[in-house]
Structures are given as structure tokens and as C-alpha cells.
Motif scaffolding. Structure first.
Motif, PDB file in Angstrom:
ATOM      1  N   SER A  43      31.662  65.862  73.735  1.00  0.00           N
ATOM      2  CA  SER A  43      31.924  65.660  72.308  1.00  0.00           C
ATOM      3  C   SER A  43      33.384  65.962  71.973  1.00  0.00           C
ATOM      4  N   LEU A  44      33.913  67.054  72.530  1.00  0.00           N
ATOM      5  CA  LEU A  44      35.327  67.387  72.315  1.00  0.00           C
ATOM      6  C   LEU A  44      36.222  66.281  72.862  1.00  0.00           C
ATOM      7  N   HIS A  45      35.930  65.793  74.052  1.00  0.00           N
ATOM      8  CA  HIS A  45      36.734  64.720  74.640  1.00  0.00           C
ATOM      9  C   HIS A  45      36.663  63.453  73.799  1.00  0.00           C
ATOM     10  N   ASP A  46      35.507  63.134  73.245  1.00  0.00           N
ATOM     11  CA  ASP A  46      35.390  61.974  72.354  1.00  0.00           C
ATOM     12  C   ASP A  46      36.260  62.155  71.111  1.00  0.00           C
ATOM     13  N   ASP A  47      36.218  63.367  70.542  1.00  0.00           N
ATOM     14  CA  ASP A  47      37.023  63.641  69.349  1.00  0.00           C
ATOM     15  C   ASP A  47      38.517  63.565  69.665  1.00  0.00           C
ATOM     16  N   LEU A  48      38.921  64.129  70.792  1.00  0.00           N
ATOM     17  CA  LEU A  48      40.332  64.075  71.177  1.00  0.00           C
ATOM     18  C   LEU A  48      40.774  62.633  71.425  1.00  0.00           C
ATOM     19  N   ALA A  49      39.930  61.841  72.063  1.00  0.00           N
ATOM     20  CA  ALA A  49      40.260  60.435  72.316  1.00  0.00           C
ATOM     21  C   ALA A  49      40.432  59.672  70.999  1.00  0.00           C
ATOM     22  N   GLU A  50      39.587  59.960  70.033  1.00  0.00           N
ATOM     23  CA  GLU A  50      39.697  59.300  68.725  1.00  0.00           C
ATOM     24  C   GLU A  50      41.012  59.657  68.043  1.00  0.00           C
ATOM     25  N   ILE A  51      41.406  60.930  68.130  1.00  0.00           N
ATOM     26  CA  ILE A  51      42.674  61.361  67.531  1.00  0.00           C
ATOM     27  C   ILE A  51      43.850  60.697  68.231  1.00  0.00           C
ATOM     28  N   VAL A  52      43.833  60.702  69.550  1.00  0.00           N
ATOM     29  CA  VAL A  52      44.932  60.087  70.310  1.00  0.00           C
ATOM     30  C   VAL A  52      45.009  58.592  70.004  1.00  0.00           C
ATOM     31  N   SER A  95      44.010  57.047  67.304  1.00  0.00           N
ATOM     32  CA  SER A  95      44.423  56.812  65.920  1.00  0.00           C
ATOM     33  C   SER A  95      45.921  57.017  65.736  1.00  0.00           C
ATOM     34  N   ASN A  96      46.556  57.772  66.624  1.00  0.00           N
ATOM     35  CA  ASN A  96      47.993  57.993  66.506  1.00  0.00           C
ATOM     36  C   ASN A  96      48.788  56.702  66.666  1.00  0.00           C
ATOM     37  N   ARG A  97      48.253  55.731  67.350  1.00  0.00           N
ATOM     38  CA  ARG A  97      48.937  54.445  67.508  1.00  0.00           C
ATOM     39  C   ARG A  97      48.952  53.650  66.210  1.00  0.00           C
ATOM     40  N   GLN A  98      47.968  53.861  65.361  1.00  0.00           N
ATOM     41  CA  GLN A  98      47.781  53.028  64.195  1.00  0.00           C
ATOM     42  C   GLN A  98      48.467  53.551  62.945  1.00  0.00           C
ATOM     43  N   ASP A  99      48.975  54.781  62.994  1.00  0.00           N
ATOM     44  CA  ASP A  99      49.525  55.386  61.792  1.00  0.00           C
ATOM     45  C   ASP A  99      50.997  55.096  61.559  1.00  0.00           C
ATOM     46  N   GLY A 100      51.646  54.409  62.470  1.00  0.00           N
ATOM     47  CA  GLY A 100      53.040  54.038  62.276  1.00  0.00           C
ATOM     48  C   GLY A 100      53.922  55.227  61.971  1.00  0.00           C
ATOM     49  N   ASP A 101      54.535  55.207  60.777  1.00  0.00           N
ATOM     50  CA  ASP A 101      55.481  56.258  60.415  1.00  0.00           C
ATOM     51  C   ASP A 101      54.823  57.404  59.638  1.00  0.00           C
ATOM     52  N   LYS A 102      53.521  57.400  59.494  1.00  0.00           N
ATOM     53  CA  LYS A 102      52.826  58.459  58.759  1.00  0.00           C
ATOM     54  C   LYS A 102      52.662  59.693  59.640  1.00  0.00           C
ATOM     55  N   ALA A 103      52.307  60.795  59.013  1.00  0.00           N
ATOM     56  CA  ALA A 103      52.026  62.022  59.768  1.00  0.00           C
ATOM     57  C   ALA A 103      50.847  61.773  60.700  1.00  0.00           C
ATOM     58  N   LYS A 104      50.958  62.253  61.910  1.00  0.00           N
ATOM     59  CA  LYS A 104      49.929  62.023  62.925  1.00  0.00           C
ATOM     60  C   LYS A 104      48.852  63.097  62.853  1.00  0.00           C
ATOM     61  N   PRO A 105      47.596  62.705  63.075  1.00  0.00           N
ATOM     62  CA  PRO A 105      46.533  63.721  63.118  1.00  0.00           C
ATOM     63  C   PRO A 105      46.670  64.555  64.387  1.00  0.00           C
ATOM     64  N   ALA A 106      46.137  65.748  64.344  1.00  0.00           N
ATOM     65  CA  ALA A 106      46.185  66.650  65.494  1.00  0.00           C
ATOM     66  C   ALA A 106      44.836  67.346  65.616  1.00  0.00           C
ATOM     67  N   ALA A 107      44.657  68.060  66.698  1.00  0.00           N
ATOM     68  CA  ALA A 107      43.404  68.782  66.924  1.00  0.00           C
ATOM     69  C   ALA A 107      43.712  70.259  67.092  1.00  0.00           C
ATOM     70  N   LEU A 108      42.818  71.077  66.620  1.00  0.00           N
ATOM     71  CA  LEU A 108      42.884  72.517  66.825  1.00  0.00           C
ATOM     72  C   LEU A 108      41.564  72.927  67.457  1.00  0.00           C
ATOM     73  N   VAL A 109      41.631  73.508  68.637  1.00  0.00           N
ATOM     74  CA  VAL A 109      40.430  73.949  69.344  1.00  0.00           C
ATOM     75  C   VAL A 109      40.416  75.463  69.272  1.00  0.00           C
ATOM     76  N   ASP A 110      39.402  76.005  68.616  1.00  0.00           N
ATOM     77  CA  ASP A 110      39.341  77.444  68.382  1.00  0.00           C
ATOM     78  C   ASP A 110      37.989  77.977  68.822  1.00  0.00           C
ATOM     79  N   ALA A 111      37.997  79.067  69.549  1.00  0.00           N
ATOM     80  CA  ALA A 111      36.761  79.730  69.985  1.00  0.00           C
ATOM     81  C   ALA A 111      37.143  81.079  70.570  1.00  0.00           C
ATOM     82  N   TYR A 112      36.147  81.861  70.905  1.00  0.00           N
ATOM     83  CA  TYR A 112      36.399  83.153  71.536  1.00  0.00           C
ATOM     84  C   TYR A 112      37.068  82.947  72.891  1.00  0.00           C
ATOM     85  N   PRO A 113      37.798  83.971  73.371  1.00  0.00           N
ATOM     86  CA  PRO A 113      38.440  83.865  74.693  1.00  0.00           C
ATOM     87  C   PRO A 113      37.421  83.663  75.806  1.00  0.00           C
TER      88      PRO A 113
END
Length: 120
Positions: free
Chosen positions: A24-33, A35-53
Motif C-alpha cells: 500500500s505504501l509503495h502504491d501511494d509513493l508511486a502515485e505521488i511520483v 503525479s509529479n510529472r503532471q504538475d508542471g510548475d506547481k508545487a510538487k506533492p511529497a510523502a511523509l512516512v511516520d511511525a515508531y522506530p
């Protein structure tokens, strides 16, 4: 004896287990990556992965990066048309209080263009 040695090496290098959460994480990351091609000069989306160590955040993201690197090299080749080595991604460790200057400086200092597949 040889069997035990090979078995120990295999167990030490099992790699990430493709759990539903990892996929699921890999699917979400792939979608973000993608989508970065389609945004042209707009701010690019990013991912934050947060969990316990110790739960595999870095491992999951590095595994995604390795796959992405290998896809890009297979698609575009190891060098650019001008003969320069292609580096589709880099891995930079960040601390909890990183400011924008830190990643920018790390990218500029990065002189070792090893592919992500060899970083860990």
C-alpha cells in the motif's frame, strides 16, 4: 557446514516482506511520483512516512527507491544521450529538525552518484 553458511547468508538478506502495508505504501509513493510529472510548475506533492522506530520506514522507502531506480535505468538507460551517468534518485538522511538548507546542501555535496540499489 556449507549448507549452514548459505542458510545464514540467506536469512541475513531476506529483504523486505511484501506485506499489505508495504504494498500500500509503495502504491501511494508511486502515485505521488507519477503525479509529479503532471504538475508542471506547481508545487510538487511529497510523502511523509511516520511511525515508531524499528518498524521499517527507511527499509520500505529504500525498497521503493531501488525499484524506481531499476525501472528508470531499464526505461532510459544508464547514461544520458550526452554520455553522462543517469542518477534518477539519491538517498539523503535527515534529522528531525532539518531546515530547507540541509537537504539542498546535501544534494550539492553529493559527489558519489552510486545508484540507490547500492546505497544500503
Amino acid at each position: 557446514m556449507r549448507y549452514n553458511d548459505r542458510r545464514a547468508v540467506w536469512h541475513a538478506n531476506i529483504g523486505p516482506i511484501k506485506t499489505p502495508q508495504l504494498l500500500s505504501l509503495h502504491d501511494d509513493l508511486a502515485e505521488i511520483v507519477d503525479s509529479n510529472r503532471q504538475d508542471g510548475d506547481k508545487a510538487k506533492p511529497a510523502a511523509l512516512v511516520d511511525a515508531y522506530p524499528g518498524l521499517g520506514k527507511s527499509t520500505a522507502v529504500c525498497e521503493f527507491g531501488r525499484g524506481y531506480y531499476l525501472e528508470q535505468i531499464a526505461l532510459r538507460g544508464e547514461t544520458t544521450p550526452d554520455g553522462h551517468r543517469r542518477v534518477p534518485l539519491i538517498y539523503i538522511d535527515l534529522t528531525g529538525n532539518t531546515r530547507i538548507r540541509g537537504p539542498n546542501a546535501a544534494i550539492c555535496r553529493r559527489s558519489d552518484p552510486r545508484p540507490a540499489a547500492t546505497l544500503r
